[in-house]
Design a protein around this motif. Structure first.
Motif, PDB file in Angstrom:
ATOM      1  N   LEU A 190       0.838  -1.195   0.000  1.00  0.00           N
ATOM      2  CA  LEU A 190       0.000   0.000   0.000  1.00  0.00           C
ATOM      3  C   LEU A 190       0.875   1.247   0.000  1.00  0.00           C
ATOM      4  CD1 LEU A 190      -2.469  -1.023   2.850  1.00  0.00           C
ATOM      5  CD2 LEU A 190      -2.989  -0.947   0.418  1.00  0.00           C
ATOM      6  N   PRO A 191       0.430   2.322  -0.648  1.00  0.00           N
ATOM      7  CA  PRO A 191       1.157   3.592  -0.510  1.00  0.00           C
ATOM      8  C   PRO A 191       1.197   3.969   0.973  1.00  0.00           C
ATOM      9  CG  PRO A 191      -0.504   3.738  -2.239  1.00  0.00           C
ATOM     10  CD  PRO A 191      -0.727   2.437  -1.531  1.00  0.00           C
ATOM     11  N   ARG A 192       2.250   4.683   1.378  1.00  0.00           N
ATOM     12  CA  ARG A 192       2.463   4.978   2.803  1.00  0.00           C
ATOM     13  C   ARG A 192       1.234   5.583   3.480  1.00  0.00           C
ATOM     14  NH1 ARG A 192       6.320   4.631   6.183  1.00  0.00           N
ATOM     15  NH2 ARG A 192       7.916   4.224   4.639  1.00  0.00           N
ATOM     16  N   GLU A 193       0.576   6.548   2.839  1.00  0.00           N
ATOM     17  CA  GLU A 193      -0.592   7.186   3.458  1.00  0.00           C
ATOM     18  C   GLU A 193      -1.724   6.192   3.681  1.00  0.00           C
ATOM     19  OE1 GLU A 193      -1.540  10.171   4.850  1.00  0.00           O
ATOM     20  OE2 GLU A 193       0.627  10.450   4.881  1.00  0.00           O
ATOM     21  N   ALA A 194      -2.002   5.366   2.689  1.00  0.00           N
ATOM     22  CA  ALA A 194      -3.062   4.364   2.821  1.00  0.00           C
ATOM     23  C   ALA A 194      -2.694   3.341   3.891  1.00  0.00           C
ATOM     24  CB  ALA A 194      -3.312   3.667   1.482  1.00  0.00           C
ATOM     25  N   TRP A 195      -1.432   2.924   3.898  1.00  0.00           N
ATOM     26  CA  TRP A 195      -0.960   1.979   4.922  1.00  0.00           C
ATOM     27  C   TRP A 195      -1.159   2.582   6.303  1.00  0.00           C
ATOM     28  CZ3 TRP A 195       2.562   2.050   8.866  1.00  0.00           C
ATOM     29  CH2 TRP A 195       2.943   0.823   9.392  1.00  0.00           C
ATOM     30  N   TRP A 196      -0.783   3.850   6.483  1.00  0.00           N
ATOM     31  CA  TRP A 196      -0.893   4.512   7.781  1.00  0.00           C
ATOM     32  C   TRP A 196      -2.362   4.626   8.217  1.00  0.00           C
ATOM     33  CZ3 TRP A 196       1.596   5.265  11.972  1.00  0.00           C
ATOM     34  CH2 TRP A 196       1.169   6.216  12.892  1.00  0.00           C
ATOM     35  N   ARG A 197      -3.247   4.992   7.278  1.00  0.00           N
ATOM     36  CA  ARG A 197      -4.666   5.085   7.622  1.00  0.00           C
ATOM     37  C   ARG A 197      -5.219   3.741   8.050  1.00  0.00           C
ATOM     38  NH1 ARG A 197      -4.748   8.145   2.941  1.00  0.00           N
ATOM     39  NH2 ARG A 197      -5.917   6.550   1.844  1.00  0.00           N
ATOM     40  N   MET A 198      -4.836   2.667   7.357  1.00  0.00           N
ATOM     41  CA  MET A 198      -5.313   1.338   7.719  1.00  0.00           C
ATOM     42  C   MET A 198      -4.753   0.919   9.073  1.00  0.00           C
ATOM     43  SD  MET A 198      -5.347  -2.062   5.432  1.00  0.00           S
ATOM     44  CE  MET A 198      -6.103  -3.563   6.005  1.00  0.00           C
ATOM     45  N   TRP A 199      -3.454   1.132   9.284  1.00  0.00           N
ATOM     46  CA  TRP A 199      -2.819   0.794  10.568  1.00  0.00           C
ATOM     47  C   TRP A 199      -3.511   1.531  11.703  1.00  0.00           C
ATOM     48  CZ3 TRP A 199      -0.446   3.128  14.670  1.00  0.00           C
ATOM     49  CH2 TRP A 199       0.366   2.333  15.474  1.00  0.00           C
ATOM     50  N   THR A 200      -3.760   2.839  11.505  1.00  0.00           N
ATOM     51  CA  THR A 200      -4.390   3.665  12.534  1.00  0.00           C
ATOM     52  C   THR A 200      -5.805   3.178  12.824  1.00  0.00           C
ATOM     53  OG1 THR A 200      -3.064   5.559  11.861  1.00  0.00           O
ATOM     54  CG2 THR A 200      -5.036   6.024  13.155  1.00  0.00           C
ATOM     55  N   ARG A 201      -6.570   2.885  11.786  1.00  0.00           N
ATOM     56  CA  ARG A 201      -7.950   2.411  11.972  1.00  0.00           C
ATOM     57  C   ARG A 201      -7.973   1.091  12.724  1.00  0.00           C
ATOM     58  NH1 ARG A 201     -12.485   2.572  13.728  1.00  0.00           N
ATOM     59  NH2 ARG A 201     -14.181   1.619  12.597  1.00  0.00           N
ATOM     60  N   LEU A 202      -7.105   0.179  12.361  1.00  0.00           N
ATOM     61  CA  LEU A 202      -7.076  -1.116  13.045  1.00  0.00           C
ATOM     62  C   LEU A 202      -6.628  -0.963  14.496  1.00  0.00           C
ATOM     63  CD1 LEU A 202      -5.688  -3.352  10.182  1.00  0.00           C
ATOM     64  CD2 LEU A 202      -8.010  -3.353  11.127  1.00  0.00           C
ATOM     65  N   GLU A 203      -5.705  -0.059  14.749  1.00  0.00           N
ATOM     66  CA  GLU A 203      -5.267   0.182  16.128  1.00  0.00           C
ATOM     67  C   GLU A 203      -6.418   0.774  16.951  1.00  0.00           C
ATOM     68  OE1 GLU A 203      -3.266   0.491  19.691  1.00  0.00           O
ATOM     69  OE2 GLU A 203      -2.899  -0.789  17.976  1.00  0.00           O
ATOM     70  N   GLN A 204      -7.210   1.644  16.350  1.00  0.00           N
ATOM     71  CA  GLN A 204      -8.372   2.198  17.052  1.00  0.00           C
ATOM     72  C   GLN A 204      -9.382   1.105  17.391  1.00  0.00           C
ATOM     73  OE1 GLN A 204      -9.781   5.089  14.255  1.00  0.00           O
ATOM     74  NE2 GLN A 204      -8.412   6.701  14.996  1.00  0.00           N
TER      75      GLN A 204
END
Length: 75
Positions: A29-43
């Motif tokens: 995933l592009p870094r921004e998309a990866w970060w959004r997914m990581w953040t959502r899953l962490e939430q």
């Protein structure tokens, strides 16, 4: 179950039905998309990502067996 959970579950089920182990799959995933997914899953799953804020964050994580990794960009 929200969209990410439902989609991940369907993908893993489809892979299993075709005899593919999700652990063999890596999605870039592009870094921004990866970060959004990581953040959502962490939430959604507090502590699942096991990052305490110190040091550098990893460039990959595993969710439902599938590895999600940051796609390197050529600059």
């Amino acid at each position: 179950m929200d969209d990410i959970d439902a989609a991940s579950h369907k993908l893993c089920a489809a892979l299993h039905m075709d005899g593919i182990d999700p652990k063999e799959i890596e999605i870039l995933l592009p870094r921004e998309a990866w970060w959004r997914m990581w953040t959502r899953l962490e939430q959604k799953h507090r502590g699942m990502m096991q990052f305490d804020g110190r040091g550098t964050i990893t460039d990959r994580f595993r969710y439902m067996g599938i590895t999600y990794r940051v796609k390197e960009t050529k600059e």
